[in-house]
Scaffold this motif. Structure first.
Motif, PDB file in Angstrom:
ATOM      1  N   ASN A 235       0.858  -1.180   0.000  1.00  0.00           N
ATOM      2  CA  ASN A 235       0.000   0.000   0.000  1.00  0.00           C
ATOM      3  C   ASN A 235       0.897   1.234   0.000  1.00  0.00           C
ATOM      4  O   ASN A 235       1.470   1.588   1.018  1.00  0.00           O
ATOM      5  N   GLY A 236       1.039   1.870  -1.169  1.00  0.00           N
ATOM      6  CA  GLY A 236       1.976   2.990  -1.277  1.00  0.00           C
ATOM      7  C   GLY A 236       1.348   4.219  -1.892  1.00  0.00           C
ATOM      8  O   GLY A 236       0.512   4.129  -2.787  1.00  0.00           O
ATOM      9  N   ILE A 237       1.782   5.386  -1.423  1.00  0.00           N
ATOM     10  CA  ILE A 237       1.262   6.630  -1.989  1.00  0.00           C
ATOM     11  C   ILE A 237       1.857   6.846  -3.377  1.00  0.00           C
ATOM     12  O   ILE A 237       2.798   6.168  -3.789  1.00  0.00           O
ATOM     13  N   ALA A 238       1.330   7.809  -4.097  1.00  0.00           N
ATOM     14  CA  ALA A 238       1.824   8.118  -5.434  1.00  0.00           C
ATOM     15  C   ALA A 238       3.295   8.525  -5.364  1.00  0.00           C
ATOM     16  O   ALA A 238       3.696   9.309  -4.507  1.00  0.00           O
ATOM     17  N   GLY A 239       4.097   7.973  -6.263  1.00  0.00           N
ATOM     18  CA  GLY A 239       5.506   8.331  -6.323  1.00  0.00           C
ATOM     19  C   GLY A 239       6.393   7.605  -5.347  1.00  0.00           C
ATOM     20  O   GLY A 239       7.580   7.913  -5.230  1.00  0.00           O
ATOM     21  N   SER A 240       5.856   6.606  -4.645  1.00  0.00           N
ATOM     22  CA  SER A 240       6.651   5.888  -3.643  1.00  0.00           C
ATOM     23  C   SER A 240       7.491   4.766  -4.260  1.00  0.00           C
ATOM     24  O   SER A 240       8.197   4.071  -3.541  1.00  0.00           O
ATOM     25  N   GLY A 241       7.415   4.603  -5.567  1.00  0.00           N
ATOM     26  CA  GLY A 241       8.239   3.603  -6.240  1.00  0.00           C
ATOM     27  C   GLY A 241       7.638   2.221  -6.254  1.00  0.00           C
ATOM     28  O   GLY A 241       8.371   1.231  -6.353  1.00  0.00           O
ATOM     29  N   SER A 552       7.358   9.752  -0.896  1.00  0.00           N
ATOM     30  CA  SER A 552       7.284  10.029  -2.326  1.00  0.00           C
ATOM     31  C   SER A 552       8.669  10.417  -2.835  1.00  0.00           C
ATOM     32  O   SER A 552       9.273  11.365  -2.343  1.00  0.00           O
ATOM     33  N   TYR A 553       9.148   9.656  -3.809  1.00  0.00           N
ATOM     34  CA  TYR A 553      10.448   9.937  -4.411  1.00  0.00           C
ATOM     35  C   TYR A 553      10.300  10.604  -5.773  1.00  0.00           C
ATOM     36  O   TYR A 553      11.286  10.974  -6.387  1.00  0.00           O
ATOM     37  N   ARG A 554       9.089  10.729  -6.248  1.00  0.00           N
ATOM     38  CA  ARG A 554       8.857  11.185  -7.620  1.00  0.00           C
ATOM     39  C   ARG A 554       8.867  12.700  -7.752  1.00  0.00           C
ATOM     40  O   ARG A 554       9.559  13.252  -8.604  1.00  0.00           O
ATOM     41  N   SER A 555       8.078  13.373  -6.935  1.00  0.00           N
ATOM     42  CA  SER A 555       7.756  14.764  -7.203  1.00  0.00           C
ATOM     43  C   SER A 555       8.472  15.722  -6.272  1.00  0.00           C
ATOM     44  O   SER A 555       8.885  15.359  -5.165  1.00  0.00           O
ATOM     45  N   SER A 556       8.594  16.960  -6.732  1.00  0.00           N
ATOM     46  CA  SER A 556       9.150  18.015  -5.889  1.00  0.00           C
ATOM     47  C   SER A 556       8.236  18.230  -4.688  1.00  0.00           C
ATOM     48  O   SER A 556       7.051  17.873  -4.720  1.00  0.00           O
ATOM     49  N   PRO A 557       8.764  18.820  -3.591  1.00  0.00           N
ATOM     50  CA  PRO A 557       7.903  19.055  -2.418  1.00  0.00           C
ATOM     51  C   PRO A 557       6.663  19.877  -2.749  1.00  0.00           C
ATOM     52  O   PRO A 557       5.584  19.647  -2.198  1.00  0.00           O
ATOM     53  N   GLU A 558       6.812  20.842  -3.677  1.00  0.00           N
ATOM     54  CA  GLU A 558       5.677  21.703  -4.026  1.00  0.00           C
ATOM     55  C   GLU A 558       4.558  20.898  -4.690  1.00  0.00           C
ATOM     56  O   GLU A 558       3.367  21.088  -4.389  1.00  0.00           O
ATOM     57  N   ILE A 559       4.929  19.992  -5.595  1.00  0.00           N
ATOM     58  CA  ILE A 559       3.922  19.162  -6.264  1.00  0.00           C
ATOM     59  C   ILE A 559       3.370  18.116  -5.297  1.00  0.00           C
ATOM     60  O   ILE A 559       2.162  17.852  -5.264  1.00  0.00           O
ATOM     61  N   THR A 560       4.266  17.551  -4.481  1.00  0.00           N
ATOM     62  CA  THR A 560       3.831  16.560  -3.493  1.00  0.00           C
ATOM     63  C   THR A 560       2.795  17.154  -2.547  1.00  0.00           C
ATOM     64  O   THR A 560       1.812  16.497  -2.186  1.00  0.00           O
ATOM     65  N   ASN A 561       3.013  18.405  -2.143  1.00  0.00           N
ATOM     66  CA  ASN A 561       2.060  19.057  -1.229  1.00  0.00           C
ATOM     67  C   ASN A 561       0.675  19.173  -1.851  1.00  0.00           C
ATOM     68  O   ASN A 561      -0.338  19.085  -1.144  1.00  0.00           O
ATOM     69  N   ILE A 573      -0.526  12.928   7.105  1.00  0.00           N
ATOM     70  CA  ILE A 573       0.489  13.279   8.094  1.00  0.00           C
ATOM     71  C   ILE A 573       1.661  12.302   8.111  1.00  0.00           C
ATOM     72  O   ILE A 573       2.722  12.604   8.650  1.00  0.00           O
ATOM     73  N   PHE A 574       1.490  11.133   7.483  1.00  0.00           N
ATOM     74  CA  PHE A 574       2.578  10.151   7.456  1.00  0.00           C
ATOM     75  C   PHE A 574       3.386  10.201   6.158  1.00  0.00           C
ATOM     76  O   PHE A 574       4.336   9.454   5.995  1.00  0.00           O
ATOM     77  N   THR A 575       2.990  11.067   5.222  1.00  0.00           N
ATOM     78  CA  THR A 575       3.667  11.108   3.933  1.00  0.00           C
ATOM     79  C   THR A 575       4.789  12.135   3.930  1.00  0.00           C
ATOM     80  O   THR A 575       4.796  13.077   4.720  1.00  0.00           O
ATOM     81  N   ALA A 576       5.754  11.932   3.029  1.00  0.00           N
ATOM     82  CA  ALA A 576       6.887  12.857   2.940  1.00  0.00           C
ATOM     83  C   ALA A 576       7.478  12.789   1.544  1.00  0.00           C
ATOM     84  O   ALA A 576       7.282  11.821   0.809  1.00  0.00           O
ATOM     85  N   SER A 577       8.224  13.830   1.164  1.00  0.00           N
ATOM     86  CA  SER A 577       8.949  13.870  -0.100  1.00  0.00           C
ATOM     87  C   SER A 577      10.424  14.065   0.199  1.00  0.00           C
ATOM     88  O   SER A 577      10.789  14.797   1.123  1.00  0.00           O
ATOM     89  N   ALA A 689      -3.788  12.373 -11.442  1.00  0.00           N
ATOM     90  CA  ALA A 689      -3.262  13.217 -12.518  1.00  0.00           C
ATOM     91  C   ALA A 689      -2.115  14.099 -12.030  1.00  0.00           C
ATOM     92  O   ALA A 689      -1.052  14.173 -12.654  1.00  0.00           O
ATOM     93  N   VAL A 690      -2.311  14.766 -10.899  1.00  0.00           N
ATOM     94  CA  VAL A 690      -1.286  15.684 -10.377  1.00  0.00           C
ATOM     95  C   VAL A 690      -0.011  14.931 -10.026  1.00  0.00           C
ATOM     96  O   VAL A 690       1.105  15.399 -10.290  1.00  0.00           O
ATOM     97  N   SER A 691      -0.143  13.750  -9.464  1.00  0.00           N
ATOM     98  CA  SER A 691       1.020  13.008  -8.964  1.00  0.00           C
ATOM     99  C   SER A 691       1.866  12.385 -10.067  1.00  0.00           C
ATOM    100  O   SER A 691       2.883  11.767  -9.787  1.00  0.00           O
TER     101      SER A 691
END
Length: 714
Positions: A235-241, A552-561, A573-577, A689-691
């Motif tokens: 179970n992974g968020i967008a961009g987590s590889g 998230s390893y994919r997106s910049s912090p601004e896009i990740t936010n 609250i558990f996600t990070a870039s 789409a955004v991710s």
């Protein structure tokens, strides 16, 4: 130059010297292996010629024949030995060639005993030894390499064949190098300080996914090297590889089970046909063959099921209703099909139904169908012989066979059939009939005499079945399955229905499953929840192990936010870039159609000069056609199903085809309130789409911006 700089230069020079020596050894290995392969080929060719010259074919007597066969066997054994030796050399040469491009990417210094000197291990995409016991480079999948991926200096351990080996990790060094040239090195401990990871993330995206072997992070490594459990759910968020982890996991399984796991025993299911071409080089670059990569529609083709459309609407409850109905199911005449051979009727509906009626004491299912299939095969042979004799006007034989036909018991046994001198049925005659009328017997063998569609529609009181319902009923009735597949990997599992997963679970009944997904990227209603996945596989007594990927390893912090802002607060609250700060996303709401057209053209024109890939992601086909019409002759190319991505530039694509993909830039041209209303499904679609964006994001609305973003337009 101060002392610190001098020390760094000294270390750099030492590392460069080691790389030069290693690369030289690899070049020497390459030359030696190529010469060995040539020598084996020449020797094998010469021996084959000698054998052919000296081989005498003598079948005059049993003894002479036996001696000839022994010579054949000796020749075959000799050729097999050459092939084995050559295959081993070719496999090693392949590893050497891969390592010549980059001999290794990391080094660990391990101390096994406080009283002994520490030992250095260089880690690469493949393992190679100078001899049987000294490793020049160790494979990233080897147990000892786990000390590198655990990212924990000091006391640590690894496991070999169930035995724990305690070590002291004194150095964890990463290298940026190519062939025999070292560019830089880093001594790191924790993921957020990983310069190699950040450098990799900063590189532009292309039309092909690349392996993440050198930058696997600790939470990803936990998935890749996870215990081989019956069901693994990631179970992974967008961009987590997730997808990269999936492919590295497959490579890891091939390595650990290299003696008995073959690529054809692994299926990888993807929801997105474009994605299949996007990932097709990852495993070959690691020296492994791709597994069978298919979509749901490909699966329908494999099982010869009708394709009822791109999306499944089958309900779990309907599949269970069909299962319950088998206890009292009796075939009707319209639910059986005549068995034909080149336009001739071999067995009619009435004959098939009569045979089935005589077996009504057996509950519908695989046992009944197998008995019925055997009986119909024998009935067909007898009737074919009768038809042949009728054509030759052999009335007497026809009468005898008719009596035999009528004397058959319900299980296909009969008296009076033609027998050989030993009292057994004439096998040669049976084989002739089976071969000559292969189409009819194939229909019987594959249960083509039953109409799955009509049977299912009667049970469910429906006019048509979905593909999942059709396959499910076929499996219930005939036992259709694939018992040879050992692993089934399902990417984007949140886009499958419970019914589809039930079908896959039953069809691949002996396989272990790995499923990866993100519940918040479910872009169609009616798809399965992760809780339901646990429930479905638990019915078979298979416990599901769930592992998270929250970075998230994919997106910049601004896009990740922006895209994590669309998640529920308890998840957010558990996600990070880990990316470095980048360019702020652009959000624009246009008050008029003219302004919208102008801004859209400006965004697309500007993207043409940007680095890497830029995707204009449209919510649906209607939106894409609107954008293409506005851009006119300057509209970028459209990527459709089964098409590969361009290597660079701008392109148009619909949201349903971008799952699992990532791009340097993304333009969302339809982020208005009508396209993305304030509901759960629209939230998931916008999040997806955004991710997809890694560096640049432009969001445009013809009218008011969707309330889901809660931002002011520029």
């Amino acid at each position: 130059m101060n002392e610190q700089d001098k020390l760094q230069k000294q270390i750099f020079d030492e590392e460069q010297a080691h790389l030069t020596v290693t690369h030289g050894k690899l070049r020497a290995m390459k030359t030696a292996l190529e010469e060995k392969i040539d020598a084996i080929s020449e020797k094998a060719a010469k021996e084959k010629q000698d054998i052919r010259s000296n081989l005498s074919l003598n079948f005059d007597s049993d003894t002479d024949s036996m001696e000839t066969y022994i010579e054949f066997e000796a020749m075959s054994h000799s050729i097999d030995q050459y092939n084995i030796e050559q295959d081993a050399a070719q496999e090693k040469l392949g590893r050497v060639k891969r390592l010549l491009k980059a001999p290794y990417f990391a080094r660990v210094k391990l101390q096994f005993d406080p009283e002994e000197e520490p030992e250095d291990y260089y880690i690469g995409s493949a393992g190679i030894s100078e001899n049987a016991y000294e490793h020049l480079v160790i494979d990233w999948r080897s147990p000892i390499a786990e000390t590198y991926y655990n990212q924990q200096n000091g006391k640590t351990f690894y496991v070999v064949n169930g035995n724990r080996i305690d070590v002291d990790l004194q150095l964890r060094r990463q290298y940026n190098l190519e062939e025999d040239r070292l560019y830089s090195f880093f001594d790191t401990q924790i993921a957020i300080e990983d310069p190699m990871l950040l450098q990799s993330l900063a590189s532009r995206r292309t039309d092909k996914m690349k392996a993440i072997t050198a930058t696997i992070q600790k939470e990803q490594n936990a998935v890749i090297r996870s215990e081989d459990v019956p069901v693994l759910l990631v179970n992974g968020i967008a961009g987590s590889g997730k997808t990269s982890v999936l492919l590295q996991r497959i490579a890891y399984l091939f390595y650990r089970q290299r003696e008995n796991l073959r690529p054809e025993q692994v299926y990888l299911l993807t929801i997105n046909p474009v994605f299949r071409q996007y990932i097709d080089q990852v495993l070959p670059d690691l020296g492994e063959e791709n597994p069978r990569t298919i979509t749901w529609r490909d699966f329908l083709h494999i099982v010869n099921a009708p394709d009822k459309g791109a999306y499944e609407s089958a309900r779990e409850s309907d599949l269970r209703r069909m299962e319950s109905a088998l206890k009292t199911l009796r075939l009707k005449e319209e639910e059986v099909c005549p068995i034909m051979q080149k336009g001739r009727c071999v067995l009619s509906r009435n004959e098939i139904l009569r045979a089935a009626t005589e077996l009504e004491g057996i509950e519908a299912g695989p046992r009944l169908m197998n008995i019925l299939s055997d009986r119909l095969s024998e009935m067909a042979r007898i009737k074919i012989r009768r038809m042949e004799r009728d054509e030759n006007e052999q009335a007497k034989d026809d009468s005898a066979d008719a009596a035999t036909f009528n004397s058959m018991d319900p299980y296909g046994n009969q008296g009076g059939s033609r027998r050989g001198s030993d009292g057994e049925p004439d096998r040669k005659e049976q084989n002739r009939i089976t071969n000559q009328y292969g189409g009819a017997f194939s229909t019987i063998h594959h249960f083509g005499f039953i109409d799955i569609e009509k049977i299912g529609c009667r049970i469910l009181h429906k006019k048509r079945l979905t593909s999942a319902e059709w396959i499910w009923l076929k499996m219930l009735l005939t036992g259709m399955s694939d018992k040879n597949v050992r692993y089934v990997m399902i990417d984007e599992v949140q886009d499958y229905t419970a019914a589809q997963l039930m079908v896959l679970r039953r069809y691949f009944g002996r396989a272990r499953f790995m499923m990866l997904g993100d519940e918040f990227q479910a872009i169609r209603p009616g798809t399965v929840s992760f809780g339901k996945i646990h429930e479905l596989f638990g019915e078979d007594g298979r416990q599901t192990r769930e592992l998270p990927l929250l970075t998230s390893y994919r997106s910049s912090p601004e896009i990740t936010n922006i895209f994590t802002g669309l998640l529920p607060r308890e998840k957010r609250i558990f996600t990070a870039s880990v990316q470095r700060p980048g360019t702020a996303p652009v959000l624009m709401a246009c008050e008029s159609c003219d302004e919208y057209r102008r801004r859209l053209r400006l965004l697309v024109n500007a993207a043409e000069s940007d680095e890497g890939l830029t995707a204009v992601i449209c919510a649906n086909r209607a939106s894409l056609e609107k954008v293409r019409q506005i851009l006119g002759e300057k509209a970028p190319r459209v990527i459709g199903r089964n098409q590969a991505l361009p290597h660079s530039g701008v392109f148009l694509i619909t949201l349903d085809l971008v799952k699992g993909l990532e791009f340097d830039g993304v333009i969302l041209p339809d982020a208005d309130r009508e396209t993305y209303p304030e509901d759960i499904m629209a939230r998931h679609r916008l999040y997806t789409a955004v991710s997809r964006a890694t560096r640049r994001l432009s969001i445009l609305a013809d009218g008011k911006l969707t309330a889901l973003l809660k931002h002011r337009a520029d």
